[in-house]
Structure formats: C-alpha cells, structure tokens
Design a protein around this motif. Structure first.
Motif, PDB file in Angstrom:
ATOM      1  N   VAL A  71       3.819   3.028   6.096  1.00 17.38           N
ATOM      2  CA  VAL A  71       3.399   3.223   4.506  1.00 17.38           C
ATOM      3  C   VAL A  71       3.558   4.583   3.584  1.00 17.38           C
ATOM      4  O   VAL A  71       4.312   5.428   4.090  1.00 17.38           O
ATOM      5  CB  VAL A  71       1.739   2.729   4.655  1.00 17.38           C
ATOM      6  CG1 VAL A  71       1.013   2.807   3.384  1.00 17.38           C
ATOM      7  CG2 VAL A  71       1.398   2.320   5.560  1.00 17.38           C
ATOM      8  N   PRO A  72       3.913   4.330   3.417  1.00 13.86           N
ATOM      9  CA  PRO A  72       5.166   4.877   1.863  1.00 13.86           C
ATOM     10  C   PRO A  72       4.219   5.743   1.475  1.00 13.86           C
ATOM     11  O   PRO A  72       3.104   5.786   1.172  1.00 13.86           O
ATOM     12  CB  PRO A  72       5.421   3.573   0.929  1.00 13.86           C
ATOM     13  CG  PRO A  72       5.809   2.897   1.702  1.00 13.86           C
ATOM     14  CD  PRO A  72       4.706   1.980   2.448  1.00 13.86           C
ATOM     15  N   VAL A  73       4.849   7.431   1.255  1.00  7.20           N
ATOM     16  CA  VAL A  73       3.938   8.486   0.379  1.00  7.20           C
ATOM     17  C   VAL A  73       4.662   8.602  -0.191  1.00  7.20           C
ATOM     18  O   VAL A  73       6.233   8.895  -0.700  1.00  7.20           O
ATOM     19  CB  VAL A  73       4.447   9.974   1.896  1.00  7.20           C
ATOM     20  CG1 VAL A  73       3.382  10.326   1.290  1.00  7.20           C
ATOM     21  CG2 VAL A  73       3.453   9.291   3.238  1.00  7.20           C
TER      22      VAL A  73
ATOM     23  N   ARG B 284       0.690  -1.018   0.365  1.00  4.85           N
ATOM     24  CA  ARG B 284      -0.081   0.143  -0.042  1.00  4.85           C
ATOM     25  C   ARG B 284       0.859   0.904  -0.248  1.00  4.85           C
ATOM     26  O   ARG B 284       1.983   1.353   0.613  1.00  4.85           O
ATOM     27  CB  ARG B 284      -0.914  -0.002   0.915  1.00  4.85           C
ATOM     28  CG  ARG B 284      -1.590  -1.125   1.057  1.00  4.85           C
ATOM     29  CD  ARG B 284      -3.119  -0.299   1.772  1.00  4.85           C
ATOM     30  NE  ARG B 284      -2.106  -0.099   4.352  1.00  4.85           N
ATOM     31  CZ  ARG B 284      -2.623   0.717   4.508  1.00  4.85           C
ATOM     32  NH1 ARG B 284      -2.928   1.698   4.041  1.00  4.85           N
ATOM     33  NH2 ARG B 284      -1.815   0.537   5.479  1.00  4.85           N
ATOM     34  N   PHE B 285       0.495   2.794  -0.522  1.00  3.81           N
ATOM     35  CA  PHE B 285       1.292   3.496  -0.296  1.00  3.81           C
ATOM     36  C   PHE B 285      -0.424   5.010  -0.557  1.00  3.81           C
ATOM     37  O   PHE B 285      -1.095   4.859  -1.181  1.00  3.81           O
ATOM     38  CB  PHE B 285       1.557   3.944  -1.641  1.00  3.81           C
ATOM     39  CG  PHE B 285       1.413   3.982  -2.888  1.00  3.81           C
ATOM     40  CD1 PHE B 285       1.268   4.839  -3.508  1.00  3.81           C
ATOM     41  CD2 PHE B 285       1.203   2.929  -3.209  1.00  3.81           C
ATOM     42  CE1 PHE B 285       0.686   5.096  -4.945  1.00  3.81           C
ATOM     43  CE2 PHE B 285       0.851   3.071  -4.828  1.00  3.81           C
ATOM     44  CZ  PHE B 285       0.652   3.679  -5.422  1.00  3.81           C
ATOM     45  N   TYR B 286       0.419   5.794   0.207  1.00  6.33           N
ATOM     46  CA  TYR B 286      -0.459   7.019   0.032  1.00  6.33           C
ATOM     47  C   TYR B 286       0.142   8.433  -0.618  1.00  6.33           C
ATOM     48  O   TYR B 286       1.573   8.203  -1.341  1.00  6.33           O
ATOM     49  CB  TYR B 286      -0.654   7.984   1.069  1.00  6.33           C
ATOM     50  CG  TYR B 286      -0.976   7.200   2.979  1.00  6.33           C
ATOM     51  CD1 TYR B 286      -2.407   7.157   2.600  1.00  6.33           C
ATOM     52  CD2 TYR B 286      -0.473   6.590   3.371  1.00  6.33           C
ATOM     53  CE1 TYR B 286      -3.233   6.757   3.615  1.00  6.33           C
ATOM     54  CE2 TYR B 286      -1.069   6.078   4.512  1.00  6.33           C
ATOM     55  CZ  TYR B 286      -2.467   6.232   4.915  1.00  6.33           C
ATOM     56  OH  TYR B 286      -2.879   5.292   5.800  1.00  6.33           O
ATOM     57  N   THR B 287      -0.769   8.882  -1.243  1.00  5.51           N
ATOM     58  CA  THR B 287      -0.116   9.365  -2.557  1.00  5.51           C
ATOM     59  C   THR B 287      -0.161  11.462  -2.149  1.00  5.51           C
ATOM     60  O   THR B 287      -1.200  11.410  -1.271  1.00  5.51           O
ATOM     61  CB  THR B 287      -1.052  10.130  -3.864  1.00  5.51           C
ATOM     62  OG1 THR B 287      -1.356   8.274  -4.118  1.00  5.51           O
ATOM     63  CG2 THR B 287      -0.025  11.195  -4.706  1.00  5.51           C
ATOM     64  N   LYS B 288       1.100  11.491  -2.055  1.00  2.00           N
ATOM     65  CA  LYS B 288       1.086  12.959  -0.650  1.00  2.00           C
ATOM     66  C   LYS B 288      -0.031  14.346  -1.538  1.00  2.00           C
ATOM     67  O   LYS B 288       0.128  14.839  -2.722  1.00  2.00           O
ATOM     68  CB  LYS B 288       2.850  13.643  -1.063  1.00  2.00           C
ATOM     69  CG  LYS B 288       3.046  15.176  -0.383  1.00  2.00           C
ATOM     70  CD  LYS B 288       5.065  14.458  -0.194  1.00  2.00           C
ATOM     71  CE  LYS B 288       5.484  15.581   1.133  1.00  2.00           C
ATOM     72  NZ  LYS B 288       6.516  15.454   0.985  1.00  2.00           N
ATOM     73  N   PHE B 289      -0.131  14.844  -0.866  1.00  2.00           N
ATOM     74  CA  PHE B 289      -1.703  16.142  -1.306  1.00  2.00           C
ATOM     75  C   PHE B 289      -2.083  15.733  -0.970  1.00  2.00           C
ATOM     76  O   PHE B 289      -3.549  16.602  -1.162  1.00  2.00           O
ATOM     77  CB  PHE B 289      -0.775  17.189  -2.011  1.00  2.00           C
ATOM     78  CG  PHE B 289       0.934  17.483  -1.587  1.00  2.00           C
ATOM     79  CD1 PHE B 289       1.211  18.076  -1.034  1.00  2.00           C
ATOM     80  CD2 PHE B 289       1.995  17.285  -2.863  1.00  2.00           C
ATOM     81  CE1 PHE B 289       2.620  18.572  -0.479  1.00  2.00           C
ATOM     82  CE2 PHE B 289       3.385  18.081  -2.531  1.00  2.00           C
ATOM     83  CZ  PHE B 289       3.507  18.489  -1.430  1.00  2.00           C
TER      84      PHE B 289
ATOM     85  N   ILE C  23       4.910   2.224  -7.780  1.00  2.00           N
ATOM     86  CA  ILE C  23       5.043   0.732  -7.558  1.00  2.00           C
ATOM     87  C   ILE C  23       7.158   0.227  -6.920  1.00  2.00           C
ATOM     88  O   ILE C  23       6.450   0.100  -5.650  1.00  2.00           O
ATOM     89  CB  ILE C  23       4.248   0.070  -8.442  1.00  2.00           C
ATOM     90  CG1 ILE C  23       2.729   0.196  -8.664  1.00  2.00           C
ATOM     91  CG2 ILE C  23       4.328  -1.390  -7.992  1.00  2.00           C
ATOM     92  CD1 ILE C  23       2.511  -0.542  -9.839  1.00  2.00           C
ATOM     93  N   GLU C  24       7.016   0.686  -8.278  1.00  2.00           N
ATOM     94  CA  GLU C  24       9.018   0.472  -7.164  1.00  2.00           C
ATOM     95  C   GLU C  24       8.927   1.464  -6.182  1.00  2.00           C
ATOM     96  O   GLU C  24       9.553   1.040  -5.420  1.00  2.00           O
ATOM     97  CB  GLU C  24      10.161   1.086  -8.441  1.00  2.00           C
ATOM     98  CG  GLU C  24      11.225   0.729  -7.963  1.00  2.00           C
ATOM     99  CD  GLU C  24      12.292   1.092  -9.426  1.00  2.00           C
ATOM    100  OE1 GLU C  24      13.546   0.828  -9.164  1.00  2.00           O
ATOM    101  OE2 GLU C  24      11.424   1.901 -10.597  1.00  2.00           O
ATOM    102  N   LEU C  25       8.740   2.111  -5.762  1.00  2.00           N
ATOM    103  CA  LEU C  25       9.416   3.702  -4.728  1.00  2.00           C
ATOM    104  C   LEU C  25       8.243   2.779  -3.486  1.00  2.00           C
ATOM    105  O   LEU C  25       8.932   2.636  -2.711  1.00  2.00           O
ATOM    106  CB  LEU C  25       8.580   5.033  -5.141  1.00  2.00           C
ATOM    107  CG  LEU C  25       8.988   5.769  -5.630  1.00  2.00           C
ATOM    108  CD1 LEU C  25       9.049   7.274  -6.297  1.00  2.00           C
ATOM    109  CD2 LEU C  25      10.521   5.968  -5.049  1.00  2.00           C
TER     110      LEU C  25
END
Length: 272
Positions: free
Chosen positions: A114-116, A4-9, A127-129
């Motif tokens: 969880v990555p942002v 999973r990841f979040y998108t900044k802003f 996806i790679e990040l």
C-alpha cells in the motif's frame, strides 16, 4: 477505482492487538536479520523476524495482519521498495511458508503493498501517486531474475535500488500488509485435524518453534500446553457441532409432526 494509501508520519487508526502487529522492518525470516540486530552474550537482540508473528496468527485460528513500515508507536514511516524489491518480499514470504511444519497453503495468506504518500497541498497529486503502478516502468525480463533468500546480505534487487537512489531516481514508500486469513473449517482447501470438526493445524516456524498470539504479544507453547489447548478447542468445536445437530433434529421432528397434523386434518374433514 482509487487505491488505498497511507499518509506518512500519521498514526495508525488502531493499536497493536490480537490481530494487528506493527513492524518497522521487512526481515521475513531469522536468516534475514542483520548481524547487528542479533542477540549476543553482551546485548539483547534489537529485532525479531516477522515469521514469529505469522506463526502466532496461524496458530490462533483467527488470523491477523502485520504492517511492515509502521513503528511500534503506530507512526507510519513506510519502506522504500522498487518493484524488484517487492517481488523479492513476495518470494521470501512464499519460501518461508514452505518451511513451516506443516507447510502453509498459499490461499491461507496474502501480501499487499500500500503506497505511503507524504502530505501534499493538492489532493489530486496524492491520488495520482497512490494510483502509480511500478510494474509499468520496469523491465519484465529483468523481473525474472532469481532472488537470493535466507540471507542478511544484499540481493541484486537491493543493489539495483541503491544504484537508482544514487542516480537521483525516487523510490516510492510502501506499507507491506501481510495477512493471515482466519481458519475456515468449511473451506474444502483446508485440511485440518478431525473429519467432523476440521480443527486448524498447529504450525511450527522455520526454527521449529510454536507461537500463539495473545492480545498484542506472542507466547511460545510447549508440547503439554499445545495438547491442552487442542483438547479445549476440539471440545468446543464438538459441542458446537452437537448443538447444531440437535437443532436440526428438533426442526426435523417439528416438520414431521406438522405434516402428520395436516394429514390428520385432511382425513377427518367432513364432506359437504
């Protein structure tokens, strides 16, 4: 498996409520709050420790999640964290839970980073990040260094992160999700109040204060209010148990009557 990841802003898909809380910082306990955020006779405090909200989620019995790196309006900002700093946050949380009265067992809570990800043109890059694991690029021996908790001053991991940034090394952003699990009276690891109902315990935080979560806010309870609430919850649980037992008795009676009826039919059946 993609993480999973979040998108900044972007905005969170939900607002703060009884089980969700947003925090723009990662100060776990009161001692970690910077001096400029503390309340004085001239100004109101600008920041509260995360421990208050964790205490509130514990005492409602239904749990909840704190999202560190999300500001009050729900905008996702993230917090820059090296692997060493993530280790520090985990250790600080474990330290806090041992200071509650009664202490909180490790299975009652979990922490996740969880990555942002900043918006990108290519989905493959995002996806790679998101799947990047910082554990793979750090010195495992260095990770064993002891961290300094219960202080607003920099730990060695913060100084290390600062030095990396000054040398052009990019530190990833994360949302820290700290979750309190709902109280499960049937879990053998949960030792609460009462043998029959196993009601969830009431915890005091590191300052000896008792909070409850109500909608999107915290309420501090006194001894009388806690006693009243505990009495109400105990009665509700006992009523539930009594209802369950009555159903079991009713089913058992019906089963006995059915068996008697079948036995009577066999005994009185004509022989041909």
């Amino acid at each position: 498996m993609q993480k999973r990841f979040y998108t900044k802003f972007q905005k969170m898909p939900f607002e703060e409520d009884a089980t969700h809380e947003f925090k723009g910082h990662k100060n776990i306990c009161k001692e970690e709050l910077p001096k400029w955020t503390l309340e004085t006779s001239q100004k109101k405090g600008s920041r509260k420790p995360i421990s208050r909200n964790l205490c509130g989620f514990l005492n409602t019995g239904v749990g909840g999640t704190i999202y560190c790196g999300v500001v009050d309006n729900g905008k996702i900002m993230g917090l820059k964290l090296s692997q060493y700093q993530k280790d520090h946050v985990v250790g600080s949380l474990h330290d806090l839970m041992t200071r509650y009265v009664p202490p909180v067992a490790p299975h009652r809570y979990k922490i996740k980073f969880v990555p942002v990800i900043a918006p990108k043109d290519k989905e493959e890059e995002m996806i790679e990040l998101a799947n990047f694991d910082s554990k793979e690029i750090v010195d495992q021996v260095e990770r064993k260094q002891l961290h300094t908790f219960r202080t607003p001053h920099y730990c060695w991991c913060d100084l290390d992160s600062k030095a990396r940034c000054e040398n052009g090394i990019i530190i990833s952003d994360y949302i820290i999700e700290i979750t309190i699990h709902p109280w499960d009276p049937d879990d053998n690891r949960n030792q609460g109040l009462g043998k029959l109902i196993n009601l969830h315990p009431i915890h005091a935080d590191e300052e000896g204060r008792i909070y409850f979560r109500r909608q999107s806010s915290l309420i501090r309870y006194n001894a009388t209010e806690i006693a009243t609430l505990s009495h109400f919850e105990a009665k509700s649980r006992y009523d539930q148990k009594i209802s369950e037992l009555k159903k079991e008795i009713s089913l058992a009676k019906k089963e006995i009557e059915d068996r008697k009826a079948k036995s009577s039919q066999v005994q009185h059946s004509p022989n041909f």
